[in-house]
Write an enzyme that holds these catalytic residues in place. Structure first.
Site, PDB file in Angstrom:
ATOM      1  N   CYS A 206       0.836  -1.197   0.000  1.00  0.00           N
ATOM      2  CA  CYS A 206       0.000   0.000   0.000  1.00  0.00           C
ATOM      3  C   CYS A 206       0.871   1.248   0.000  1.00  0.00           C
ATOM      4  O   CYS A 206       0.527   2.261  -0.599  1.00  0.00           O
ATOM      5  CB  CYS A 206      -0.952  -0.010   1.193  1.00  0.00           C
ATOM      6  SG  CYS A 206      -0.109  -0.004   2.758  1.00  0.00           S
ATOM      7  N   THR A 207       2.029   1.153   0.638  1.00  0.00           N
ATOM      8  CA  THR A 207       2.921   2.309   0.655  1.00  0.00           C
ATOM      9  C   THR A 207       3.478   2.584  -0.730  1.00  0.00           C
ATOM     10  O   THR A 207       3.417   3.710  -1.223  1.00  0.00           O
ATOM     11  CB  THR A 207       4.094   2.075   1.627  1.00  0.00           C
ATOM     12  OG1 THR A 207       3.574   1.898   2.917  1.00  0.00           O
ATOM     13  CG2 THR A 207       5.047   3.249   1.621  1.00  0.00           C
TER      14      THR A 207
END
Lengths: 425, 535
Positions: free
Chosen positions: A212-213
């Protein structure tokens, strides 16, 4: 006129002083004589794994210490960025096999030396190949490969009917690793001293960025690069092949897509000292001229020069060298899915597996739970991943055979359920 | 496919070739290395191993001084001599073999002994950045070390005998800007935020954010917000003691919990990081003690025309610190959980402030340079940039001359000699070995039938030395025996270890990065242990 016996040549005079004279610090079993050098020159067989920065230095050092029957194995080819430390390679060698070029160079430079190159992956060689060596030295940058060779030398051990280890089946493993200004060296006597897997906690899992980062909130150049590598490359697959970090076209592609150059490769230092520690250790092991390192040494020269030697402890319940089935505690087999068990094997410090395949025996019949490496079986067993352990008929105490690239043999795990009243319908 | 155009093909190739080491010392370190000239005295196995590890990363040039001819023993221990080269000049063949390693490096040789060069060529050593010496006789070593000390050229002396190794670095004064410490706490200045930072952080009201915004807000904003809240409740004080910090951390913890599932509280990653930074980053950053000492050094206060750029920058830093009360901001923001926009905004705020500090120091540097009557480009702005960024790591070593160890009653080893297992005893034995060689013109134990008598002779010499130093003779006999067993043998693997270490020290001296050895290193391959002593 009779030729001077090889071990009596003047070029070996340095070694002869050490090997033909008694010393106060030599190994208790050391018997000084010209036979020791004769053994090193004519009998002792050494395997070097890896012909990179560490491997080149090891090969030179061992050949200079009198070892002549050396095999070297590496599947890689030479790249421009290797030349600043892999000193057996020249600009004209770019693209050729590392093992081949290194062997040719040493055989040409040091008379009598017979280095045999193997341009393949370590997994392609079987136990008969590994069994022929007196000592195996690793100059590797991959933990997975280290664990595989560790598993291999452990599998070569044999025990008599009373479970006593047959000393002659021990092939010492000497291992070195460097990163920047730091490094370590160790001596492993398989079955006797701490093995690679006993000290897995020393090799922290590689840094990975949460998806997600890298996808949504990238902050560092690394995140961008990671995104291109993990998401964009497989999706666009510009060259129709997996990403090869040594192919300049590939890296240029990644560079352009990430727009920011970053350290996407394992950093290999330019320092060689640890390898030379390894070479001294091989010499000590082969000649018994003094006691070997027991058994772990770290090195750091960021601030002055610092070394520290200590004894890493053998783990009684080590997954690789203990011969004890590994218990895995399961809190709730009704909830735990096969996928969760696989994740556990990958994430747990003790196991740190990469891509395990699981099989078991149910009512005397073999049952494949999940095999990721063979496409057809993967597809057939994939539905099992989302089934719970109970759905799969796995009982408390069930033994599961796990195969993984971290070992040439397999690991047996034993499920241990926290709740006893499991009803099997 | 459009690649970004490289500045020049050659430069691009070089960057690729040196890629791995550039990550360690950067382009500026590499440039210093490529401009450096080193001299090797005696192309022993150890000597060529050192030069090998300098040629590969691309030093500018090397010169080998060696009057010896190649023997069979040399070929047996030295990789950089070819088997066909028996009886040729050792300097010449070693130079040829080493040059093969890297076409970017230049190399030449002098087929004369170092004694000859010292007495016949004036100023020979002046042009080198570092001189490396191996297998020197005692007398020559003393002479050379004095000379190099006088002309201020760093010297590294190495010896490899059997399983024992020795490295001694002689440098009058050595300054380090980038020490590359293993771990350091980030320079965030949250307790004393400058106006731009304060304004930005003040604009974020944590308690008014919705759940999603809250999970992406930078940890610094969280910490700033609750630090202010804490200060309002505690008469403007910042938390000093552990208990006080715990109160602050609890405030953050309470606010950072989000509800999820069956009453399970999960602390968002950014809140966790805010708590982490609360430990190390809210106490005002004081100026480290070792930096204060440097700023109060005479070299910093009383600049002279020949003051090095390092001391001029220190003087400018001193003025900056007197005016601002703090060291220049590092300007790098550690990675933290946050959305891209706010992270980049914060990053820019830190970078701008750091640039501002660099400008301030650079202005002062220019003033000083002018007042000293030095050329305006004496110190480049880039140098000041690195200096400011690493101002908390600067380091000065003041060394000692090797020749001093040969004065009567020197060195003082009484403390180190108290431990009978100490490796300092190998230093003592090596000193005895040197004396033995100058008295008997052979290594102790060089001949097979002389090992036992040589042990006695060496012990007598060592006893005399210890006596001169005012130490009682407490040497373990077996160590003397062991060294006589070697009979001067040089083991390749031992020389290779030492060569790598010594080369690394040379690189540190040339690049002024990483802290070098201070000043004597003993390596014992028997036990794989080593120790450093300051003599």
């Amino acid at each position: 006129m009779e030729e001077v016996k090889e071990s009596h040549q003047r070029r070996w005079i340095h070694l002869r002083k050490i090997l033909e004279r008694p010393g106060p610090f030599s190994h208790p079993e050391f018997e000084p004589s010209s036979d020791v050098l004769d053994f090193i020159l004519n009998t002792c067989k050494i395997l070097i794994i890896g012909a990179g920065g560490l491997g080149c230095e090891l090969l030179k050092d061992l050949a200079m210490m009198g070892f002549r029957h050396i095999d070297i194995i590496d599947m890689d080819t030479i790249d421009l960025s290797n030349l600043n430390r892999q000193f057996l390679f020249r600009h004209k060698d770019i693209g050729l096999s590392k093992a081949q070029v290194a062997a040719n160079y040493i055989n040409g430079r040091i008379s009598g030396c017979q280095v045999v190159p193997h341009c393949c992956a370590i997994e392609e060689k079987k136990d008969d190949f590994y069994r022929q060596f007196h000592v195996i030295v690793c100059g590797l940058d991959s933990i997975t490969a280290r664990r595989w060779i560790n598993g291999m030398v452990l599998s070569l051990l044999n025990y008599d009917e009373n479970g006593v280890l047959n000393q002659s089946s021990i092939i010492p493993l000497v291992d070195g690793g460097t990163e920047g200004f730091k490094g370590n060296a160790r001596v492993i006597l398989p079955g006797m001293t701490a093995c690679i897997d006993c000290t897995l906690d020393l090799y922290p899992p590689q840094v990975t960025y949460p998806l997600c980062t890298i996808a949504n909130t990238p902050r560092l150049p690394e995140h961008c690069v990671e995104f291109v590598k993990v998401v964009q490359w497989p999706k666009e697959n510009p060259f129709g092949v997996p990403l090869d970090g040594d192919d300049i076209q590939h890296t240029t592609w990644v560079y352009e897509r990430s727009l920011e150059r970053a350290n996407q490769f394992n950093i290999q230092g330019v320092t060689f000292r640890l390898v030379q520690v390894c070479a001294s250790e091989v010499f000590k092991l082969a000649s018994s001229c003094c006691t070997p390192l027991n058994n772990f040494m770290v090195f750091n020269d960021i601030d002055g020069i610092y070394t520290y030697a200590y004894e890493a402890e053998k783990k009684d319940n080590c997954t690789a060298c203990s011969n004890i089935p590994q218990s895995v505690d399961i809190e709730d087999p009704y909830k735990m899915k096969l996928k969760d068990l696989i994740d556990y094997l990958c994430e747990n410090v003790k196991f740190q597996m990469k891509n395990p395949g699981l099989t078991t025996t149910i009512d005397g019949k073999n049952k494949t739970l999940y095999i990721p490496t063979i496409k057809m079986i993967e597809e057939r067993t994939r539905p099992n991943l989302s089934k719970t352990l109970i759905d799969l008929d796995l009982k408390d105490g069930q033994e599961i055979v796990v195969a993984d690239i971290t070992t040439p043999t397999s690991v047996i795990i034993k499920l241990r359920y926290a709740i006893n009243d499991v009803e099997i319908i | 496919m459009s690649s970004p155009a490289p500045k020049s093909p050659e430069q691009n190739e070089k960057t690729k070739k040196y890629d791995r080491q550039l990550r360690l010392w950067g382009d500026h370190g590499q440039k210093l290395l490529e401009n450096s000239k080193i001299c090797l005295i005696n192309a022993t196995a150890l000597g060529t191993e050192i030069v090998k590890s300098l040629v590969l990363p691309g030093i500018g040039s090397f010169t080998i001084v060696d009057g010896d001819k190649i023997s069979e023993e040399d070929i047996g221990s030295n990789f950089f001599l070819e088997k066909e080269s028996l009886n040729s000049s050792r300097a010449q063949i070693a130079t040829q073999c080493l040059l093969e390693l890297n076409p970017d490096v230049r190399g030449d040789y002098i087929d004369e002994s170092v004694e000859h060069v010292i007495s016949n060529t004036q100023n020979f050593f002046k042009n080198f950045d570092v001189v490396i010496a191996t297998a020197l006789p005692e007398k020559t070593l003393i002479q050379l070390s004095k000379h190099l000390w006088d002309i201020d050229v760093p010297l590294i002396v190495c010896r490899s005998v059997g399983f024992i190794g020795y490295i001694r670095l002689q440098v009058k004064e050595h300054t380090v800007i980038e020490a590359h410490p293993d771990s350091e706490s980030p320079d965030l200045r949250l307790s004393t935020p400058w106006p731009t930072l304060k304004q930005y952080l003040d604009s974020i009201n944590i308690e008014q954010l919705d759940q999603k915004e809250k999970s992406h807000v930078p940890p610094l904003a969280i910490l700033h917000y609750y630090l202010n809240k804490y200060r309002n409740e505690h008469n403007g004080q910042i938390p000093q003691k552990r208990e006080d910090k715990e109160i602050l951390k609890q405030m953050i913890r309470d606010s950072g919990h989000s509800e999820e599932g069956n009453n399970r509280f999960v602390l968002e990653e950014n809140f966790e990081q805010a708590i982490h930074y609360a430990n190390s980053c809210i106490t005002p950053r004081s100026i480290p003690e070792h930096v204060k000492v440097i700023l109060d050094d005479d070299c910093c206060i009383n600049l002279k025309q020949h003051s090095s750029p390092f001391w001029i920058m220190c003087a400018a830093l001193r003025e900056h610190v007197q005016a601002e009360g703090e060291l220049p901001l590092k300007g790098t923001l550690p990675d933290m959980a946050a959305d891209t926009m706010s992270y980049v905004t914060l990053q820019n705020i830190y970078r701008k402030q750091a640039e501002h500090h660099i400008e301030s120091v650079y202005r002062r540097v220019q003033q000083i340079v002018r007042s000293l009557g030095l050329p305006q480009d004496y110190i480049a702005e880039d140098e000041v940039k690195y200096f400011c960024k690493h101002s908390s790591e600067i380091h000065v070593i003041r060394g000692s001359c090797v020749a001093n160890e040969y004065h009567k009653a020197n060195p003082d080893l009484t403390f180190d000699l108290e431990d009978p297992d100490s490796l300092i005893f190998y230093y003592v034995i090596l000193r005895g070995l040197e004396r033995f060689i100058s008295e008997y013109n052979a290594y102790p134990g060089q001949l097979d039938d002389q090992v036992e008598p040589d042990i006695l002779k060496l012990k007598a010499i060592i006893g005399k030395l210890l006596n001169e130093w005012g130490c009682s003779n407490i040497l373990r006999d077996e160590r003397v025996h062991e060294v006589c067993r070697y009979g001067g043998a040089e083991l390749h693997s031992v020389s290779a270890i030492l060569g790598g270490c010594a080369a690394q020290e040379v690189i540190k001296v040339i690049t002024h990065q990483y802290k070098p050895l201070n000043n004597t290193y003993i390596y014992d391959t028997i036990t794989s242990t080593s120790a450093t002593f300051c003599l």
